[in-house]
Design a protein around this motif. Structure first.
Motif, PDB file in Angstrom:
ATOM      1  N   LEU A   1       0.492   0.904  -8.771  1.00  0.00           N
ATOM      2  CA  LEU A   1      -0.006   1.650  -7.611  1.00  0.00           C
ATOM      3  C   LEU A   1       0.775   2.948  -7.427  1.00  0.00           C
ATOM      4  O   LEU A   1       1.990   2.996  -7.617  1.00  0.00           O
TER       5      LEU A   1
ATOM      6  N   GLU B   1       0.811  -1.231   0.000  1.00  0.00           N
ATOM      7  CA  GLU B   1       0.000   0.000   0.000  1.00  0.00           C
ATOM      8  C   GLU B   1       0.838   1.272   0.000  1.00  0.00           C
ATOM      9  O   GLU B   1       0.358   2.333  -0.355  1.00  0.00           O
TER      10      GLU B   1
ATOM     11  N   ARG C   1      -1.336   4.382  -1.450  1.00  0.00           N
ATOM     12  CA  ARG C   1      -2.460   3.657  -0.867  1.00  0.00           C
ATOM     13  C   ARG C   1      -3.784   3.901  -1.598  1.00  0.00           C
ATOM     14  O   ARG C   1      -4.657   3.039  -1.635  1.00  0.00           O
ATOM     15  N   THR C   2      -3.922   5.069  -2.228  1.00  0.00           N
ATOM     16  CA  THR C   2      -5.251   5.423  -2.726  1.00  0.00           C
ATOM     17  C   THR C   2      -5.341   5.616  -4.237  1.00  0.00           C
ATOM     18  O   THR C   2      -6.414   5.878  -4.747  1.00  0.00           O
ATOM     19  N   THR C   3      -4.244   5.506  -4.948  1.00  0.00           N
ATOM     20  CA  THR C   3      -4.325   5.706  -6.402  1.00  0.00           C
ATOM     21  C   THR C   3      -3.619   4.589  -7.145  1.00  0.00           C
ATOM     22  O   THR C   3      -2.697   3.968  -6.628  1.00  0.00           O
ATOM     23  N   SER C   4      -4.072   4.366  -8.382  1.00  0.00           N
ATOM     24  CA  SER C   4      -3.349   3.442  -9.262  1.00  0.00           C
ATOM     25  C   SER C   4      -3.657   3.818 -10.705  1.00  0.00           C
ATOM     26  O   SER C   4      -4.693   4.411 -10.985  1.00  0.00           O
TER      27      SER C   4
END
Ligand SMILES: Cc1cc2nc3c(=O)[nH]c(=O)nc-3n(C[C@H](O)[C@H](O)[C@H](O)COP(=O)(O)O)c2cc1C
Ligand code: SF4
Length: 525
Positions: free
Chosen positions: A473, A94, A476-479
């Motif tokens: 990735l 993450e 933690r919040t985007t990819s």
């Protein structure tokens, strides 16, 4: 009881001597053969290492070039031991920007195999026929998508080369000679890609110039299936090489076609061509004279070379049959730190730029793309296939499989496991026959894992995994989909429709290995 006072130490000495003799004579562990008794300390430390390291020293994913987890996977695969890991990943998924995630499909075309265990063999040929688009007389479909990367006899010991060549024969994969010529150690059954470096070792005249007649003789009397012109390698682009006089043994001199006991210099540039135009002329000459597919190997820096090359291929009809792109993270026997660390692009960035240059000119389906640079690990190799690689070439991972412990002394001629040294005592420790079996197990396990991943993605072959199947990735919040990261257009990264159909047919010849339980009467199909 005085005799007892002497008998006990004598027995201890005898036991130690017996243990040392056993270490010396056994063939399984090169380290113990070379360092009897002393080598046992390393194995002891290794066995208690995980417990010690939890509190001190490095974590499982911290060491470089290969982390402990990566090495453990290679070692276990090479020994056909359990190569699974327990309790879930210890990667920091993450919080590691750039971490690739492979997206499996719930319902795919391909049936996932039921036997994902070590020792389970799969046939995994290349999805393209090497040399066919350019009509080379000796075009062929490589039997294995995993190949052994070029590492010369000279940088590797004779027994190490022999182990890799025998291993290649057992695993049915190609073995690249490296630029140091074709030695007796390369003649143990493994099929070869002969590499031509700037010094033309093995096919040069007395003045060091390329000698076509010698090349043709060599190709006629050894199982050479393709020729690779080395332009550069990722770990030391634009550099020549020097093998000091002390290392130029009679064997090395005979293999390379150079005098014994004199410094052996590799120039930094080729003498047979000086630009893309003359390079393509030479490629066509070699292909016409030998009938073999001909390719180039290069690291990626400035893109002018690639645009000029592909413009000429498009406009003149001449061309290379394969392109090996070596990432800047790739290995070498010895190089200046600045070159290993900072010159040339890492694999993903370098490869995607080269691939796009070919694809923009509609040449990508006519060329076999080979990738190298830590691609002997299933996750890295999967991303490489998604980007358009047709084959992966593995160097250091194959060295690990035959006993390398990542001591990083390759440049010092003191390799403790006999892999990268010309020291006769150390090289003697490496038993080529048993290590060949390990090399083959490793190659087969990598193929098996690649096949498992392909089927998880719902396709029949890793070459059919496309750039939509992977996301990168950003934390933690985007990819971001791999396709977007590298600006790939739809269809890029895949073989032509005809090649796709052919490889699906070939893979379907294999007996289905998995499936599902018998459906219940209420199941809707
Ligand atoms: C000991 C050693 C010797 C090498 N010799 C050559 C060579 O002769 N020709 C070449 O093109 N690359 C050579 N390489 C580079 C490898 O072929 C490969 O491109 C590079 O190590 C990346 O693959 P890897 O990450 O799987 O090791 C050598 C690498 C090593 C470690
Ligand atoms: S010197 Fe170390 S890193 Fe190099 S081959 Fe030998 S064991 Fe491996």
């Amino acid at each position: 009881m005085r005799w007892a006072r002497h008998a006990v130490p004598a027995a201890a000495v005898a036991a130690v001597a017996a243990l040392a003799a056993r270490d010396l004579l056994q063939r399984e562990h090169a380290l113990l053969r070379n360092f009897p008794l002393l080598g046992r300390v390393r194995y002891l430390l290794e066995s208690v290492g995980p417990e010690l390291r939890q509190y001190i020293v490095a974590g499982n994913d911290e060491e470089r070039p290969f982390t402990r987890d990566q090495r453990r996977w290679v070692y276990a695969s090479a020994k056909q031991q359990n190569n699974y890991f327990g309790f879930g990943t210890d990667n920091d998924i993450e919080f590691t920007p750039g971490y690739p995630i492979i997206k499996h499909r719930t319902f795919g075309r391909a049936v996932p195999p039921s036997a994902p265990t070590v020792g389970h063999e799969v046939r995994l040929p290349c999805a393209k026929v090497l040399g066919a688009p350019r009509g080379r007389a000796r075009a062929f479909r490589p039997e294995s998508v995993v190949t052994i990367s070029g590492m010369s006899f000279g940088s590797l010991s004779g027994p190490a080369v022999e182990a890799l060549n025998r291993g290649a024969a057992l695993a049915g994969c190609l073995h690249n000679t490296g630029e140091g010529g074709l030695s007796p150690y390369h003649r143990h059954g493994g099929e070869l890609v002969f590499q031509l470096g700037t010094a033309y070792f093995g096919c040069r005249d007395d003045r060091g110039r390329f000698d076509l007649a010698r090349l043709k003789d060599l190709v006629a009397e050894a199982p050479v299936r393709a020729l690779e012109i080395k332009l550069s390698q990722g770990a030391k682009p634009s550099l020549g090489g020097l093998l000091p006089a002390a290392k130029v043994s009679a064997e090395i001199a005979a293999t390379r076609g150079i005098p014994v006991g004199r410094d052996c210099v590799s120039p930094s540039r080729h003498a047979e061509f000086s630009d893309c135009d003359s390079l393509l002329d030479w490629v066509e000459l070699l292909a016409a004279e030998t009938g073999l597919p001909v390719g180039i190997k290069s690291a990626v820096g400035d893109l002018d070379f690639w645009t000029e090359l592909t413009d000429l291929m498009r406009d003149t009809g001449r061309g290379v049959d394969f392109v090996t792109v070596d990432g800047g993270e790739g290995g070498t026997g010895a190089a200046p730190l600045i070159f290993s660390d900072s010159v040339s692009l890492p694999f993903q960035q370098g490869f995607s730029r080269v691939y796009s240059t070919f694809a923009e000119r509609d040449l990508h389906e006519q060329v076999v793309f080979v990738g190298s640079g830590k691609l002997g690990l299933p996750d890295n190799a999967t991303v490489a296939f998604a980007l358009g690689c047709d084959l992966v070439a593995v160097g250091r991972e194959a060295m690990l499989a035959i006993g390398c412990i990542q001591a990083q002394k390759c440049h010092a001629d003191t390799c403790p496991t006999g892999v990268a040294t010309q020291n006769a005592w150390l090289a003697r420790g490496l038993d080529p026959r048993s290590k060949a079996v390990r090399a083959a197990h490793y190659v087969k396990t990598l193929r098996r894992d690649l096949m498992k991943v392909a089927e998880a993605c719902g396709v029949e072959h890793p070459g059919l995994i496309d750039a939509d199947a992977v996301e990168i990735l950003g934390g933690r919040t985007t990819s971001t989909p791999l396709r977007e990261v590298y600006g790939y257009r739809p269809g890029w990264g895949l073989p032509s429709a005809a090649d796709r159909a052919a490889i699906v047919d070939l893979m379907s010849l294999e007996a289905p290995q998995g499936g599902s339980a018998t459906p219940s009467p209420t199941a809707r199909r």
